[in-house]
Design an enzyme around this catalytic site. Structure first.
Site, PDB file in Angstrom:
ATOM      1  N   ASP A  19      71.870  79.532  12.446  1.00 53.46           N
ATOM      2  CA  ASP A  19      71.147  79.845  13.459  1.00 53.46           C
ATOM      3  C   ASP A  19      70.594  78.617  14.244  1.00 53.46           C
ATOM      4  OD1 ASP A  19      69.491  81.259  15.493  1.00 53.46           O
ATOM      5  OD2 ASP A  19      68.441  82.357  14.052  1.00 53.46           O
TER       6      ASP A  19
HETATM    7  C1  BGC Z   1      67.833  83.313  17.224  1.00 51.91           C
HETATM    8  C2  BGC Z   1      69.582  83.629  17.514  1.00 51.91           C
HETATM    9  C3  BGC Z   1      70.032  83.128  18.646  1.00 51.91           C
HETATM   10  C4  BGC Z   1      69.981  81.854  18.900  1.00 51.91           C
HETATM   11  C5  BGC Z   1      70.446  81.152  20.205  1.00 51.91           C
HETATM   12  C6  BGC Z   1      67.724  81.957  17.681  1.00 51.91           C
HETATM   13  O1  BGC Z   1      66.460  81.517  17.764  1.00 51.91           O
HETATM   14  O2  BGC Z   1      67.348  83.433  16.107  1.00 51.91           O
HETATM   15  O3  BGC Z   1      69.324  85.170  17.241  1.00 51.91           O
HETATM   16  O4  BGC Z   1      71.450  83.697  18.752  1.00 51.91           O
HETATM   17  O5  BGC Z   1      68.526  81.394  18.719  1.00 51.91           O
HETATM   18  O6  BGC Z   1      69.913  81.702  21.325  1.00 51.91           O
END
Ligand code: BGC
Length: 751
Positions: free
Chosen positions: A272
């Site tokens: 993530d």
């Molecule tokens: C989220 C993810 C997301 C990523 C990119 C993160 O903060 O938890 O679900 O895909 O950001 O935007």
């Protein structure tokens, strides 16, 4: 300012997209793997042999470490293209509710929780196909969805983004979504592994899920297993939280042991955003790609390779997993050609958004069959509440937010469908003026919302006090009051006994008003069923103490496997509305159930006749729950199969389910189906189960086993290297982009 930034990013995107394409075409002769028909493994080997160490590290990291660091990536994340080897960039784009990250010209579908409320995996595939087509149209080749995290507590700020509280439903809807996305030639990325269930201490060592292996295996991991084994998902994203003291993105139990060895995953794992916490330990645990930067996976891995902390074999394994999926999805031979500035929404996509919103609407109360509205008695309608007008909250916030090209507000939808009835709008800001509008109308419809967003949890599941007052006042003025709830999970309803009708519309996307009008006037049957339990109040929820929620330094998942309805059933709590519940405009009867004796392999077939005994066509979801022998220590009933059916008036259909030993099993280091009597219940909610059968297994069956040690159980965090960027709660802001919430999408002429 935001407009300027977006234009700049779109322009840059076009340049990068072009840059990523040119080398593949220009150097094709020197890159035989681009057109080769050899098996994928051979192509991977051939290309890998040509890659320098720095080429390999480029593929494992996000581009923010490169030249566009200040700007942030064009997509949510990008890898660096390698022109000399015709390797295009991977463009990773949010996400589970459609093409996000401030992209415009896209379709705003209903929130994922709405999709779950349809209980319809085929419709999920249609939804996924819209997402996949639009992502591809925007030049993205990896879609950052679906989100298959279990809703452990309704206060979670991302509850709207998932498919509810049950692993089977999560898995089935997730699989449909993945099939749809990947059918468009776009890789799906199932997220977030694992036991990620709150925002409060997000991406800090205090976000530490203390959870038993049994709960992981039975509740939190099965949707990932389904994504891998049923839908062959290309990639997975590890989560922000620690699991039993180990950061999820360097957790060898979750990644190498469970995903790879137990589930047979051969795709790649991405962190993530800013959730990578180390170089060598993460690489060894099974994290293949750092996003959105390369702070650990460029210099950190380089150093690890030099001093022997990371082996060449590990590096090659990581690169090969990514290349394998790139070949599988024809990234070399058929690269994406779209660009972020392209308009990708279509009328067909918009129609899918409306269809999902219609089929997901849950009818919770319908006293005196007030609904559907009848022309003979509905001369005037008072439409009340900000959520019925310019304040319509059509999608949740954060990385799953999608910019609507336009929104049909509930007021607009009702006006368009009312056929002669007079419709007045009152924004509800002054309850007494709303009550007087309601008093003179045949029917009053109050629209209220509870707005969720990634990055913060809800303090409670009560509607804002003024919305509860508004409902009370309107209901006191007009006995024909209907409440339309627009929430991402459960909400309390202190006014329930005073109103005639309640509908749950979730966050219904751009077709909001069109869909709710179709349901209100009975053009469609509100066939949705709750994917989460609605408690009377939070005091009924399992995570009752502050150490469980939001947790003090860590979150103790003390309820274990007793999540959602499993907890309510075990503790004989009566919810406000049970999991799986939803009324219809017609009535169904279940009868003539049949159960086959278990085969030698432990397979059992159950069938039931479903009759529509009402006067109109309608939908129901046939749900099968199993109660294991007491020795298994399982909840009283668990959903093991379901099927949504649409039946014409006075018609019937037979629904057949097959149960496998794995579905009868619990986890005790091996999947075990206990010897003894199994109860089978069939009906249309977890608390309305008119059919009750049973069968016995004469001997214990085991169907799978743990392939390594049990996960860590301590809660001490390993020391972390704090040099790299951390998540700030709003991921794209950290990377230089601004997230535009769906509520800021363009609304057609307001009432
Ligand atoms: C989220 C993810 C997301 C990523 C990119 C993160 O903060 O938890 O679900 O895909 O950001 O935007």
């Amino acid at each position: 300012m935001r407009g300027k930034l977006l234009v700049g990013i779109a322009g840059l995107a076009a340049l990068l997209a072009a840059a990523a394409l040119v080398p593949a075409a220009a150097n094709a002769a020197g890159c035989p793997w681009v057109t080769s028909k050899a098996p994928i493994a051979a192509r991977v080997k051939q290309l890998l042999a040509q890659m320098s160490q720095s080429d390999k590290l480029d593929l494992l990291s996000g581009l923010t470490s490169g030249p566009v660091a200040e700007m942030g990536p064009v997509y949510a994340g990008q890898t660096t293209p390698i022109p000399s080897l015709c390797v295009p960039a991977l463009n990773l784009e949010d996400g589970p509710a459609g093409s996000g990250d401030s992209m415009t010209g896209v379709t705003q579908l209903p929130a994922p929780v709405a999709l779950a409320a349809t209980w319809d995996p085929k419709l999920a595939a249609q939804y996924g196909a819209v997402v996949g087509a639009e992502q591809r149209g925007k030049g993205a080749n990896v879609d950052l969805g679906p989100t298959v995290n279990i809703v452990r507590d309704p206060r979670w700020g991302r509850a709207f983004e998932t498919y509810g509280e049950d692993p089977l439903l999560q898995g089935a809807i997730g699989d449909g979504y993945i099939d749809g996305v990947q059918g468009q030639g776009v890789m799906a990325q199932v997220k977030h592994l694992a036991a990620y269930a709150e925002e409060t201490a997000r991406d800090s060592p205090a976000s530490n899920s203390i959870v038993s292996e049994r709960a992981l295996q039975e509740i939190y991991l099965p949707p990932f297993q389904d994504a891998i084994q049923q839908a062959h998902v290309a990639s997975a994203m590890c989560s922000y939280n620690e699991v039993n003291g180990v950061p999820a993105c360097q957790d060898g139990y979750l990644l190498a042991q469970v995903l790879d060895s137990e589930f047979g995953f051969t795709g790649f794992v991405t962190s993530d955003w800013f959730a990578t916490k180390s170089a060598a330990p993460s690489a060894d645990a099974g994290l293949d790609m750092q996003m959105p930067d390369g702070c650990y996976y460029t210099t950190g891995l380089q150093e690890g390779l030099q001093d022997g902390a990371v082996s060449q074999a590990t590096l090659n394994g990581m690169v090969s997993r990514i290349l394998t999926e790139m070949f599988r999805f024809h990234v070399f031979s058929h690269p994406v050609t779209g660009a972020p500035g392209d308009v990708v929404t279509t009328p067909a996509h918009a129609a899918t958004a409306v269809k999902v919103a219609e089929d997901s609407t849950v009818l919770l109360k319908n006293a005196g069959s007030l609904l559907p509205l009848k022309p003979a008695t509905t001369h005037s309608i008072a439409v009340i509440g900000a959520d019925a007008g310019s304040g319509a909250y059509t999608g949740g916030g954060g990385s799953a937010s999608v910019v609507a090209p336009s929104v049909v507000t509930p007021y607009q939808g009702i006006v368009a469908r009312a056929h002669g009835a007079s419709v007045v709008y009152n924004d509800g800001s002054d309850p007494s003026s709303a009550a007087s509008a309601a008093k003179s109308a045949s029917v009053a419809i109050v629209f209220v919302d509870l707005q969720e967003s990634e990055g913060e949890d809800l303090p409670s599941i009560d509607l804002p006090a003024q919305e509860n007052t508004l409902i009370e006042d309107v209901a006191a003025a007009n006995p024909h009051t209907i409440v339309v709830l627009n929430t991402g999970s459960a909400v309390t309803m202190p006014w329930l006994s005073s109103v005639a009708g309640v509908l749950e519309a979730w966050y219904p996307g751009q077709g909001d008003g069109t869909a709710i009008a179709a349901v209100l006037f009975g053009d469609v049957d509100p066939g949705g069923k709750l994917p989460v339990t609605f408690p009377v109040s939070l005091s009924q929820e399992p995570a009752g103490s502050p150490t469980d929620w939001p947790g003090v330094g860590e979150q103790k998942f003390n309820e274990g496997i007793f999540v959602g309805y499993r907890y309510f059933d075990e503790n004989k709590e009566t919810p406000l509305f049970p999991f799986g519940f939803g009324l219809s405009y017609t009535s169904f009867r279940f009868s003539k159930a049949h159960l086959s004796r278990p085969t030698k392999k432990g397979r059992v077939t159950v069938s039931v006749l479903v009759r529509n005994v009402g006067r109109r066509a309608g939908s129901d979801v046939v749900q099968l729950y199993v109660g294991d022998p007491a020795a298994a220590g399982e909840p009283p009933r668990q959903l093991e199969a379901f099927k949504r059916v649409t039946v014409r008036a006075r018609h019937k259909t037979r629904v057949t389910f097959t149960l496998t030993p794995r579905q009868l099993s619990f986890w005790n280091g091996v999947w075990t189906a206990a010897k003894g009597t199994y109860q089978v219940y069939v009906g249309d909610s977890s608390r309305s189960l008119p059919i009750h059968l049973h069968f016995a297994l004469r001997r214990r069956l085991t169907t799978g086993r743990r392939v390594g040690p049990a996960p860590a159980t301590g809660s001490d965090s390993p020391a972390l290297d704090a040099e790299c960027l951390e998540d700030t709660g709003a991921p794209l802001v950290a990377a230089g982009l601004t997230v535009v919430g769906s509520a800021e999408g363009v609304i057609n002429s307001l009432p």
